[in-house]
Write a protein that holds these residues in place. Structure first.
Motif, PDB file in Angstrom:
ATOM      1  N   UNK A  11     -21.963-110.242 100.985  1.00 17.41           N
ATOM      2  CA  UNK A  11     -20.760-110.026 100.201  1.00 17.41           C
ATOM      3  C   UNK A  11     -21.169-109.462  98.844  1.00 17.41           C
ATOM      4  N   UNK A  12     -20.652-108.277  98.538  1.00 20.38           N
ATOM      5  CA  UNK A  12     -21.088-107.501  97.377  1.00 20.38           C
ATOM      6  C   UNK A  12     -20.259-107.874  96.151  1.00 20.38           C
ATOM      7  N   UNK A  13     -20.938-108.358  95.109  1.00 18.81           N
ATOM      8  CA  UNK A  13     -20.243-108.719  93.864  1.00 18.81           C
ATOM      9  C   UNK A  13     -21.301-108.911  92.783  1.00 18.81           C
ATOM     10  N   UNK A  14     -21.004-108.549  91.533  1.00 20.41           N
ATOM     11  CA  UNK A  14     -22.015-108.685  90.475  1.00 20.41           C
ATOM     12  C   UNK A  14     -22.395-110.129  90.174  1.00 20.41           C
ATOM     13  N   UNK A  15     -21.475-111.058  90.377  1.00 14.43           N
ATOM     14  CA  UNK A  15     -21.743-112.470  90.090  1.00 14.43           C
ATOM     15  C   UNK A  15     -21.648-113.346  91.341  1.00 14.43           C
ATOM     16  N   UNK A  16     -20.579-113.176  92.092  1.00 15.91           N
ATOM     17  CA  UNK A  16     -20.324-114.032  93.249  1.00 15.91           C
ATOM     18  C   UNK A  16     -20.845-113.425  94.555  1.00 15.91           C
ATOM     19  N   UNK A  17     -21.984-112.763  94.483  1.00 17.67           N
ATOM     20  CA  UNK A  17     -22.587-112.220  95.700  1.00 17.67           C
ATOM     21  C   UNK A  17     -23.112-113.374  96.557  1.00 17.67           C
ATOM     22  N   UNK A  18     -23.109-113.171  97.859  1.00 20.24           N
ATOM     23  CA  UNK A  18     -23.740-114.167  98.724  1.00 20.24           C
ATOM     24  C   UNK A  18     -24.036-113.567 100.086  1.00 20.24           C
ATOM     25  N   UNK A  19     -24.872-114.276 100.816  1.00 14.45           N
ATOM     26  CA  UNK A  19     -25.216-113.919 102.191  1.00 14.45           C
ATOM     27  C   UNK A  19     -24.856-115.092 103.085  1.00 14.45           C
ATOM     28  N   UNK A  20     -24.306-114.784 104.253  1.00 13.04           N
ATOM     29  CA  UNK A  20     -24.065-115.802 105.272  1.00 13.04           C
ATOM     30  C   UNK A  20     -24.620-115.262 106.581  1.00 13.04           C
ATOM     31  N   UNK A  21     -25.708-115.855 107.041  1.00 18.36           N
ATOM     32  CA  UNK A  21     -26.372-115.391 108.256  1.00 18.36           C
ATOM     33  C   UNK A  21     -26.564-116.547 109.215  1.00 18.36           C
ATOM     34  N   UNK A  22     -26.190-116.324 110.447  1.00 20.38           N
ATOM     35  CA  UNK A  22     -26.274-117.384 111.444  1.00 20.38           C
ATOM     36  C   UNK A  22     -27.720-117.772 111.699  1.00 20.38           C
ATOM     37  N   UNK A  23     -27.967-119.081 111.846  1.00 16.16           N
ATOM     38  CA  UNK A  23     -29.297-119.609 112.121  1.00 16.16           C
ATOM     39  C   UNK A  23     -29.392-120.188 113.525  1.00 16.16           C
ATOM     40  N   UNK A  24     -28.342-120.910 113.953  1.00 13.44           N
ATOM     41  CA  UNK A  24     -28.385-121.557 115.264  1.00 13.44           C
ATOM     42  C   UNK A  24     -27.115-121.258 116.051  1.00 13.44           C
ATOM     43  N   UNK A  25     -27.166-121.597 117.337  1.00  6.80           N
ATOM     44  CA  UNK A  25     -26.036-121.326 118.221  1.00  6.80           C
ATOM     45  C   UNK A  25     -24.835-122.213 117.924  1.00  6.80           C
ATOM     46  N   UNK A  26     -25.050-123.329 117.218  1.00  9.09           N
ATOM     47  CA  UNK A  26     -23.951-124.256 116.935  1.00  9.09           C
ATOM     48  C   UNK A  26     -23.402-124.085 115.517  1.00  9.09           C
ATOM     49  N   UNK A  27     -23.406-122.835 115.045  1.00 14.69           N
ATOM     50  CA  UNK A  27     -22.732-122.455 113.797  1.00 14.69           C
ATOM     51  C   UNK A  27     -23.394-122.983 112.524  1.00 14.69           C
ATOM     52  N   UNK A  28     -24.701-123.129 112.561  1.00 16.19           N
ATOM     53  CA  UNK A  28     -25.420-123.376 111.317  1.00 16.19           C
ATOM     54  C   UNK A  28     -25.748-122.027 110.684  1.00 16.19           C
ATOM     55  N   UNK A  29     -25.353-121.871 109.432  1.00 19.39           N
ATOM     56  CA  UNK A  29     -25.556-120.611 108.720  1.00 19.39           C
ATOM     57  C   UNK A  29     -26.457-120.825 107.506  1.00 19.39           C
ATOM     58  N   UNK A  30     -27.233-119.817 107.228  1.00 23.74           N
ATOM     59  CA  UNK A  30     -27.949-119.744 105.969  1.00 23.74           C
ATOM     60  C   UNK A  30     -26.997-119.089 104.981  1.00 23.74           C
ATOM     61  N   UNK A  31     -26.475-119.856 104.040  1.00 24.96           N
ATOM     62  CA  UNK A  31     -25.581-119.321 103.021  1.00 24.96           C
ATOM     63  C   UNK A  31     -26.318-119.373 101.687  1.00 24.96           C
ATOM     64  N   UNK A  32     -26.628-118.206 101.166  1.00 22.21           N
ATOM     65  CA  UNK A  32     -27.374-118.074  99.917  1.00 22.21           C
ATOM     66  C   UNK A  32     -26.498-117.340  98.918  1.00 22.21           C
ATOM     67  N   UNK A  33     -26.360-117.888  97.715  1.00 22.35           N
ATOM     68  CA  UNK A  33     -25.426-117.311  96.753  1.00 22.35           C
ATOM     69  C   UNK A  33     -26.038-117.288  95.352  1.00 22.35           C
ATOM     70  N   UNK A  34     -25.447-116.463  94.510  1.00 18.18           N
ATOM     71  CA  UNK A  34     -25.906-116.351  93.131  1.00 18.18           C
ATOM     72  C   UNK A  34     -25.316-117.449  92.268  1.00 18.18           C
ATOM     73  N   UNK A  35     -26.067-117.859  91.253  1.00 19.55           N
ATOM     74  CA  UNK A  35     -25.611-118.905  90.342  1.00 19.55           C
ATOM     75  C   UNK A  35     -26.024-118.568  88.918  1.00 19.55           C
ATOM     76  N   UNK A  36     -25.559-119.380  87.984  1.00 19.11           N
ATOM     77  CA  UNK A  36     -25.909-119.231  86.578  1.00 19.11           C
ATOM     78  C   UNK A  36     -27.331-119.738  86.355  1.00 19.11           C
ATOM     79  N   UNK A  37     -28.208-118.934  85.784  1.00 17.58           N
ATOM     80  CA  UNK A  37     -29.583-119.403  85.538  1.00 17.58           C
ATOM     81  C   UNK A  37     -29.630-120.523  84.507  1.00 17.58           C
ATOM     82  N   UNK A  38     -30.672-121.345  84.596  1.00 17.89           N
ATOM     83  CA  UNK A  38     -30.955-122.311  83.550  1.00 17.89           C
ATOM     84  C   UNK A  38     -30.371-123.692  83.698  1.00 17.89           C
ATOM     85  N   UNK A  39     -29.670-123.969  84.801  1.00 20.44           N
ATOM     86  CA  UNK A  39     -29.109-125.300  85.002  1.00 20.44           C
ATOM     87  C   UNK A  39     -30.116-126.199  85.721  1.00 20.44           C
TER      88      UNK A  39
END
Length: 419
Positions: A222-250
């Protein structure tokens, strides 16, 4: 039957029982080359990490003999796309099922297999073929006895649980010990040229039915300057790798506390926390770095110990597997008297070249694509996306485009001595 052929070396030590170290050990053990892995931890890493392995890595799984189990228990991914952040409509994408499922008799589509499970499988196979793997064996120093420019023997200083530090020798030491590699630092200190992105990403493994509920693809960016993320399937039972952007330094606790609100804002369906299940969450910094050499005498580097890139597109883990496949060919060449030790210098030169010309520029562009400041005009500015659109009606173009990533490989066997 004992090996009666005189061999130029007797033992390879690998530092690190991560995926690349295990794959190299498996390839060597299957070839009856004595190999041992030393791992500082008491068990294999259980943290959520990359689970998608691109086309260039598939030949290594095939010759390691693990591809059938990966396909039976894991997934083969066909569809990938980039989506608008608001409507989630597809900007560009592809279906590799028609063009990569049968390339000279092999399925070269991206394969998915949870990395913890892949590591366990390779560990079992390494031991089955006679390779050694020792846990609770922390390497604290690396060196070699000098004989001109090339050391006669390499060695590691190993601190074992409850024991004294001991020296263990081998003909070659290979650092597969990750981004904070003690092997690399023993060679070059803190020198690791490159940069760290001024960005923060959070990687999760999350159960959420993106395909059934929303018709999403195997991999979605998903293309966005701040709220970009990836959702990619990992397993057959709907486990996804969801990786997203966040605010640095927390802090880690703050990232965990903020995750439910972010998922509700960015995921399709705007789910509440009880509509999905996060089983792992880890913050990551992203790097683009490459060691100046992957070989110093009888000490070698591979995978994350040698180079780093951001995770968008999976070129880090894929490139690491390709590294060890190439290094295996070089060591086999020496083992079988088909190559001189000079081939190890070629390994260093060519793998650095591939990082600089393929892995680094493509991975950087992958991140810039997903974090683009103007998603609506990205297509008209993005040659790769434009080619994907043309590939929707031109299978040959699409196949050539996707197989172009095989450029990250290099055939070291072409440098074997002629018979």
């Amino acid at each position: 039957m004992a090996d009666t052929i005189p061999r130029p070396f007797q033992k390879v030590l690998i530092v690190g029982a991560g995926p690349s170290g295990l794959l190299l050990a498996l390839l060597l053990a299957k070839h009856s080359i004595p190999v041992k892995i030393l791992e500082a931890a008491s068990q294999l890493d259980q943290q959520p990490r990359a689970a998608h392995y691109g086309t260039p890595a598939i030949p290594e799984f095939i010759r390691a003999g693990i591809i059938d189990q990966m396909r039976a228990d894991g997934l083969v991914l066909s569809t990938m796309c980039w989506r608008d952040p608001n409507s989630h409509e597809i900007i560009a994408g592809f279906d590799a099922s028609k063009v990569l499922s049968d390339v000279d008799g092999q399925d070269l589509r991206t394969h998915c297999y949870v990395l913890q499970d892949l590591d366990e499988m390779m560990l079992t196979e390494v031991r089955k073929y006679g390779g050694e793997v020792e846990f609770d064996a922390e390497v604290v120093g690396v060196g070699q006895d000098e004989d001109g420019e090339i050391g006669r023997r390499a060695w590691v200083e190993v601190k074992r649980k409850g024991g004294e530090t001991e020296r263990e020798e081998a003909d070659y030491v290979v650092g597969c010990d990750g981004a904070n590699s003690i092997v690399r630092r023993s060679l070059f200190g803190d020198e690791f040229p490159g940069f760290t992105w001024d960005a923060q990403i959070i990687a999760t493994n999350t159960f959420y039915d993106l395909e059934g509920k929303f018709g999403w693809h195997d991999a979605n960016f998903i293309v966005h300057p701040d709220n970009f993320f990836m959702a990619a399937r990992i397993t057959k039972d709907n486990l996804y790798r969801i990786t997203y952007g966040e605010t640095p330094g927390l802090t880690g606790e703050e990232y965990i506390a903020r995750q439910p609100a972010i998922f509700e804002a960015i995921l399709p369906g705007h789910p509440k926390a009880d509509e999905y299940k996060v089983i792992n969450i880890s913050p990551y910094k992203m790097h683009q770095r490459c060691a100046t050499k992957f070989r110093v005498g009888r000490i070698l580097l591979a995978a994350d110990a040698a180079h780093l890139c951001n995770p968008w597109g999976g070129l880090g883990i894929t490139g690491g597997f390709v590294d060890v496949g190439g290094l295996f060919d070089c060591l086999v060449g020496i083992w079988e008297n088909k190559a001189d030790e000079d081939i190890l210098e070629l390994y260093s030169e060519k793998r650095i070249e591939k990082w600089k010309t393929v892995i680094d520029p493509i991975s950087q562009e992958n991140f810039r694509r997903v974090s683009d400041k103007d998603p609506k005009t990205r297509l008209e500015r993005d040659e790769f996306m434009q080619l994907l659109k043309k590939g929707e009606s031109d299978e040959k173009l699409l196949k050539d485009l996707l197989l172009g990533f095989m450029e990250v490989r290099y055939d070291f066997t072409q440098h074997y001595k002629t018979k």
